[in-house]
Design an enzyme around this catalytic site. Structure first.
Site: not given
Length: 196
Positions: A170, A172, A79, A49
């Site tokens: 996550h 994905e 996330c 981040s």
């Protein structure tokens, strides 16, 4: 056809694009703020981040993403993307985008070596979803306007408020595209309202 952008600064961008396309929408990598006008929804992927914020500042994404959200266009943060969306971040004075009325704690589940998968009961899904947690944050608290979508071990790990969706994990990184499909449906709803 719906076009969903994936912020292409960091994270599993290609995997998000593949998941979007598996859901029948067009995926587009967004590398410049002016490209936001070409998409109906936006995914902010995971990553780190602090680095992501620095890149967002460098490429001047903060205000354009806020404007994107203000138009009602859906945004999904996964996330670190959740951290970017949160109104409050534990041990930090300022939020990044501040679009989701939640407080988050970073790295709640440990370091990279502590990564794990867990089956989650997610609102709107008829069977558990396997969440992949990698240095994941969690939502400490959520405003009453926020719908809690999933919890793990007593911690909120997914939430939705109007056009903003965020999760700690996550989606994905699995072959299960149901969470992406849930986001695609949010984008469809937005587009349908525009057409009326």
């Amino acid at each position: 056809m719906l076009t969903i952008g994936v912020l292409g600064l960091q994270g599993a961008v290609r995997e998000h694009i593949q998941s979007i396309e598996a859901c029948g929408a067009e995926g587009k990598i967004i590398k410049r703020a002016e490209e936001l006008v070409s998409v109906d929804g936006l995914i902010i992927p995971g990553g780190e981040s602090t680095t992501m914020r620095r890149l967002m500042d460098t490429y001047q994404f903060i205000e354009p993403i806020k404007a994107f959200a203000a138009k009602g266009k859906p945004i999904f943060g996964t996330c670190a993307g959740l951290i970017m969306l949160a109104k409050h971040i534990e041990d930090r004075d300022n939020a990044h985008l501040g679009l989701l009325n939640v407080s988050v704690a970073r790295n709640s589940f440990g370091r990279q070596v502590d990564s794990f998968e867990a089956d989650l009961e997610v609102k709107g899904l008829d069977a558990p979803f396997t969440g992949v947690f990698i240095r994941a944050p969690h939502i400490i608290s959520a405003d009453e306007s926020v719908e809690v979508m999933a919890e793990y071990d007593g911690r909120i790990v997914m939430a939705k408020e109007n056009n903003i969706l965020g999760c700690s994990f996550h989606p994905e990184l699995t072959d299960d595209h149901r969470l992406t499909q849930l986001f695609v449906e949010m984008v469809k709803t937005y587009k349908t309202k525009l057409a009326v």
